[in-house]
Design a protein around this motif. Sequence first.
Motif, short mmCIF file in Angstrom:
data_model
loop_
_atom_site.label_atom_id
_atom_site.label_comp_id
_atom_site.label_asym_id
_atom_site.label_seq_id
_atom_site.Cartn_x
_atom_site.Cartn_y
_atom_site.Cartn_z
N LEU A 1 0.84 -1.21 0.00
CA LEU A 1 0.00 0.00 0.00
C LEU A 1 0.87 1.26 0.00
O LEU A 1 0.56 2.23 -0.68
N ALA A 2 1.97 1.23 0.74
CA ALA A 2 2.89 2.37 0.74
C ALA A 2 3.50 2.56 -0.65
O ALA A 2 3.71 3.69 -1.10
N GLY A 3 3.77 1.44 -1.33
CA GLY A 3 4.32 1.51 -2.68
C GLY A 3 3.34 2.14 -3.65
O GLY A 3 3.73 2.88 -4.57
N VAL A 4 2.05 1.87 -3.45
CA VAL A 4 1.03 2.51 -4.29
C VAL A 4 1.06 4.02 -4.05
O VAL A 4 0.93 4.81 -4.98
N GLY A 5 1.25 4.41 -2.80
CA GLY A 5 1.39 5.83 -2.49
C GLY A 5 2.55 6.46 -3.25
O GLY A 5 2.44 7.57 -3.76
N ARG A 6 3.66 5.72 -3.34
CA ARG A 6 4.80 6.24 -4.10
C ARG A 6 4.47 6.36 -5.59
O ARG A 6 4.88 7.32 -6.25
N LEU A 7 3.72 5.40 -6.12
CA LEU A 7 3.30 5.49 -7.53
C LEU A 7 2.43 6.73 -7.75
O LEU A 7 2.57 7.43 -8.75
N PHE A 8 1.54 6.98 -6.79
CA PHE A 8 0.68 8.16 -6.89
C PHE A 8 1.52 9.43 -6.82
O PHE A 8 1.24 10.41 -7.52
N ALA A 9 2.55 9.43 -6.00
CA ALA A 9 3.44 10.60 -5.89
C ALA A 9 4.14 10.86 -7.23
O ALA A 9 4.25 12.01 -7.66
N GLN A 10 4.59 9.79 -7.88
CA GLN A 10 5.25 9.94 -9.19
C GLN A 10 4.32 10.52 -10.24
O GLN A 10 4.76 11.20 -11.16
N SER A 11 3.02 10.28 -10.08
CA SER A 11 2.04 10.79 -11.05
C SER A 11 1.55 12.19 -10.68
O SER A 11 0.76 12.77 -11.42
N GLY A 12 1.98 12.70 -9.54
CA GLY A 12 1.57 14.04 -9.13
C GLY A 12 0.21 14.10 -8.45
O GLY A 12 -0.39 15.17 -8.36
N VAL A 13 -0.28 12.95 -7.98
CA VAL A 13 -1.57 12.93 -7.28
C VAL A 13 -1.38 13.57 -5.90
O VAL A 13 -0.43 13.23 -5.20
N PRO A 14 -2.27 14.47 -5.51
CA PRO A 14 -2.14 15.10 -4.19
C PRO A 14 -2.27 14.09 -3.05
O PRO A 14 -3.00 13.10 -3.16
N LEU A 15 -1.58 14.35 -1.96
CA LEU A 15 -1.61 13.51 -0.75
C LEU A 15 -1.43 12.03 -1.09
O LEU A 15 -2.23 11.18 -0.69
N PRO A 16 -0.37 11.68 -1.81
CA PRO A 16 -0.23 10.32 -2.32
C PRO A 16 -0.16 9.23 -1.25
O PRO A 16 -0.64 8.12 -1.48
N ALA A 17 0.43 9.53 -0.10
CA ALA A 17 0.51 8.52 0.96
C ALA A 17 -0.87 8.14 1.47
O ALA A 17 -1.07 7.05 2.00
N LEU A 18 -1.83 9.04 1.33
CA LEU A 18 -3.21 8.77 1.74
C LEU A 18 -4.06 8.30 0.56
O LEU A 18 -4.76 7.29 0.66
N THR A 19 -3.98 9.00 -0.56
CA THR A 19 -4.86 8.70 -1.69
C THR A 19 -4.51 7.38 -2.38
O THR A 19 -5.41 6.70 -2.87
N GLY A 20 -3.23 7.02 -2.41
CA GLY A 20 -2.84 5.76 -3.05
C GLY A 20 -3.45 4.55 -2.36
O GLY A 20 -4.20 3.78 -2.98
N PRO A 21 -3.15 4.35 -1.06
CA PRO A 21 -3.76 3.21 -0.35
C PRO A 21 -5.29 3.29 -0.31
O PRO A 21 -5.96 2.27 -0.45
N ALA A 22 -5.83 4.49 -0.13
CA ALA A 22 -7.29 4.63 -0.09
C ALA A 22 -7.90 4.21 -1.41
O ALA A 22 -8.96 3.58 -1.45
N ASN A 23 -7.24 4.55 -2.51
CA ASN A 23 -7.73 4.18 -3.84
C ASN A 23 -7.76 2.66 -4.00
O ASN A 23 -8.74 2.10 -4.49
N VAL A 24 -6.69 1.99 -3.60
CA VAL A 24 -6.63 0.53 -3.72
C VAL A 24 -7.74 -0.10 -2.88
O VAL A 24 -8.46 -0.99 -3.35
#
Length: 158
Positions: free
Chosen positions: A49-72
Motif C-alpha cells: 500500500l505504501a508503494g502505491v502511495g509512491r506510484l501516486f506521488a510519481q504521477s503528481g496525485v495530491p496527498l499520495p501517501a493517503l490517496t494511493g492506499p485509499a484508492n486501492v
Amino acid sequence: MTTTDRTGLARTTALTRTVRDVVLLVARVGLGVIMIGHAKLEYDVGGSLAGVGRLFAQSGVPLPALTGPANVLFELVGGIAVILGAAVPVVGVLMALNMAGAWVFVHTSGLFAMDRNGPETVIAIGLLSLVLAVTGSGRLGLDHLAVRRLHRTPRPTT
C-alpha cells in the motif's frame, strides 16, 4: 409482435424488467471485476500500500501517501460491493470521481494517443459508473433486497 390486451402488456413489461435487471447485473459484474483487477494491479506494481502511495506521488496525485492506499482499498471493497449490488449509487458516484482524478493526473495523453496512457478507458469506466449510480443495482442486487425489506417493515405510529 405487440399485443394490446392487458395480459400481453403485462408480459412485455415483465420481460423488459427482467432483461433490464440482467443487463444491470452484467454491467455491475463487469465494472466490479475491472475495479478489483485494477486494485490488484496497482498493489502488485507498487508492492505494498505504501508503494502505491509512491506510484501516486510519481504521477503528481495530491496527498499520495493517503490517496494511493485509499484508492486501492476503495477499488477492492467498492468492486466487491458493486458485484453484490450493494451501495451501487454511492460507489458509482465515487468511482466516477475516481476516474475523473485518474484522467486529470495519470491518463493525460490525448484521446486515442495509442501510448497506453490515453483517457479512453477511464472515461468509459467513469461513464458506466455514473449510469449504474443513476439506475441502481436492479432487482438482482442487495440494494433491491434492502429496499424491499425496508418497505415491508411496519412503521411505528405516534
